[in-house]
Enzyme design. Structure first.
Site, mmCIF file in Angstrom:
data_model
loop_
_atom_site.group_PDB
_atom_site.id
_atom_site.type_symbol
_atom_site.label_atom_id
_atom_site.label_comp_id
_atom_site.label_asym_id
_atom_site.label_seq_id
_atom_site.Cartn_x
_atom_site.Cartn_y
_atom_site.Cartn_z
ATOM 1 N N CYS A 132 40.470 41.708 37.559
ATOM 2 C CA CYS A 132 39.173 41.867 38.214
ATOM 3 C C CYS A 132 38.133 42.339 37.214
ATOM 4 O O CYS A 132 38.017 43.541 36.942
ATOM 5 C CB CYS A 132 39.306 42.861 39.364
ATOM 6 N N CYS A 135 35.573 44.842 38.388
ATOM 7 C CA CYS A 135 36.026 46.246 38.501
ATOM 8 C C CYS A 135 36.139 46.907 37.135
ATOM 9 O O CYS A 135 35.863 48.086 36.992
ATOM 10 C CB CYS A 135 37.416 46.351 39.123
ATOM 11 N N ASP A 136 36.600 46.153 36.148
ATOM 12 C CA ASP A 136 37.056 46.799 34.907
ATOM 13 C C ASP A 136 36.256 46.455 33.649
ATOM 14 O O ASP A 136 36.510 47.029 32.593
ATOM 15 C CB ASP A 136 38.536 46.452 34.677
#
Ligand code: NDP
Length: 309
Positions: A132, A135-136
């Site tokens: 993801c 997200c990261d």
């Protein structure tokens, strides 16, 4: 007590189905897994959900959706569903050793990212390996990251990563991309993105160090391997629907997605069982389409109950 509607899953599809079922006076029970809220809870900004012109954080949107469903009387149970029995009505759903019975079911169990399946990938997940980017990506400021895959997700992740990373290398197993033309063009024209073709990753380094220091690339045309240094690895090779529970009980397509009638309804192969969101959609996979089909499924369930009291 037999419920009129049980909703399996609490992502956009599940919460919207719960909202509509609750407002239809069906007193729905929504079973949320141990990671409630679905895929939006592992994204950051959601900029394409109508009604939020400035965007909204995925987890925040999911808190609001659940709150709205609960406000109209949705009951929520937390726990992973271990078994279902769809042979006859009322249908049965097990959460551990507890059983719930429903006159109708709405399946909204979503989809999950597919991984390469390497032991080293598993050990380094969260330590430089991710599925993801939204997200990261933040953790890879000024670093070099590799993205695996040739579809829209891979292009989207690669393009997003350039906001943070200094260099993004896309590794694809063929020499042409599967992604849509517009996404390909954007990625190919980005000076921070480069491509390695006809190659797969068969090892992620370095488990001993507990962080990603590189990958081993295998060229499928020449059969040769090379070590390739990088600081992060993003897997973007597609998603699989969460349908294991329903195998042998519902019609699934070749990729394992639940087959729904789509037009005009979200009915599955079992009368009284409806499906919505990514568990039955391998194409659009958007928060808003998941919510849309959640609404349709709830209206379908309500109509079904009127005709099959
Ligand atoms: P896709 O199935 O479209 O693409 C998966 C990619 O990963 C393919 O290029 C495939 O290679 C590759 N791949 C699959 N398995 C492996 C493996 N084991 N090792 C290496 N490579 C592998 O999935 P996506 O998640 O990209 O997209 C799914 C759907 O969602 C699509 O319909 C897409 O259009 C849509 N989508 C739309 C977006 C948008 O419009 N904003 C954003 C993201 C997704 P190969 O090509 O050789 O099969």
């Amino acid at each position: 007590m037999t419920r009129k509607v049980i909703i399996l899953g609490s992502g956009c599809a599940g919460c919207t189905a719960a909202l509509y079922a609750a407002r239809g006076n069906l007193n729905p029970l929504m079973i949320e897994g141990l990671q409630p809220g679905g895929q939006l809870t592992i994204t950051s900004d959601v900029e394409n959900y109508p009604g939020f012109p400035k965007g909204i954080l995925g987890p925040e949107l999911m808190v609001l959706m659940k709150e709205q469903a609960v406000r109209f009387g949705t009951e929520v149970v937390t726990g992973d569903i271990t078994k279902v029995d769809l042979k006859k009505r009322p249908f049965k759903v097990w959460v551990g050793d507890k059983t719930y019975e429903g006159e109708t079911l709405i399946i909204a169990t979503g989809a999950s990212a597919i991984w390469l399946g390497l032991e080293s990938e598993k050990k380094l997940t969260g330590k430089g390996v991710s599925a993801c980017a939204t997200c990261d990506a933040f953790f890879f400021k000024n670093q070099h990251v590799v993205v695996v895959g040739g579809g829209d997700t891979a292009m989207e992740e690669a393009t997003f990563l350039t906001k943070f990373a200094s260099k993004v290398t896309v590794v694809h197993r063929r020499n042409e991309l599967r992604a849509s033309q517009i996404m390909q063009k954007r990625a190919k024209e980005d000076p921070k993105i480069n491509f390695i073709w006809d190659s797969v990753i068969d090892e992620v380094y370095d488990v001993a160090k507990g962080k990603v220091t590189g990958v081993r690339l295998k060229n499928l045309k020449t059969g040769t391997s090379q070590d390739f240094p990088c600081d992060g690895l993003f897997i973007a090779i597609g998603h699989k629907p969460n349908t294991k529970l329903f195998e042998g009980q519902l019609e699934l397509d070749a990729k394992g997605y639940i087959v729904t009638k789509k037009q005009p309804s979200m009915a599955t192969s079992v009368p009284g069982v409806f499906a919505c969101g990514d568990v039955q959609d391998s194409i659009y996979r958007q928060a808003v389409t998941a919510s849309g089909t959640g609404c349709v499924a709830a209206i379908d369930a309500e109509r079904f109950l009127t005709h099959h009291p």
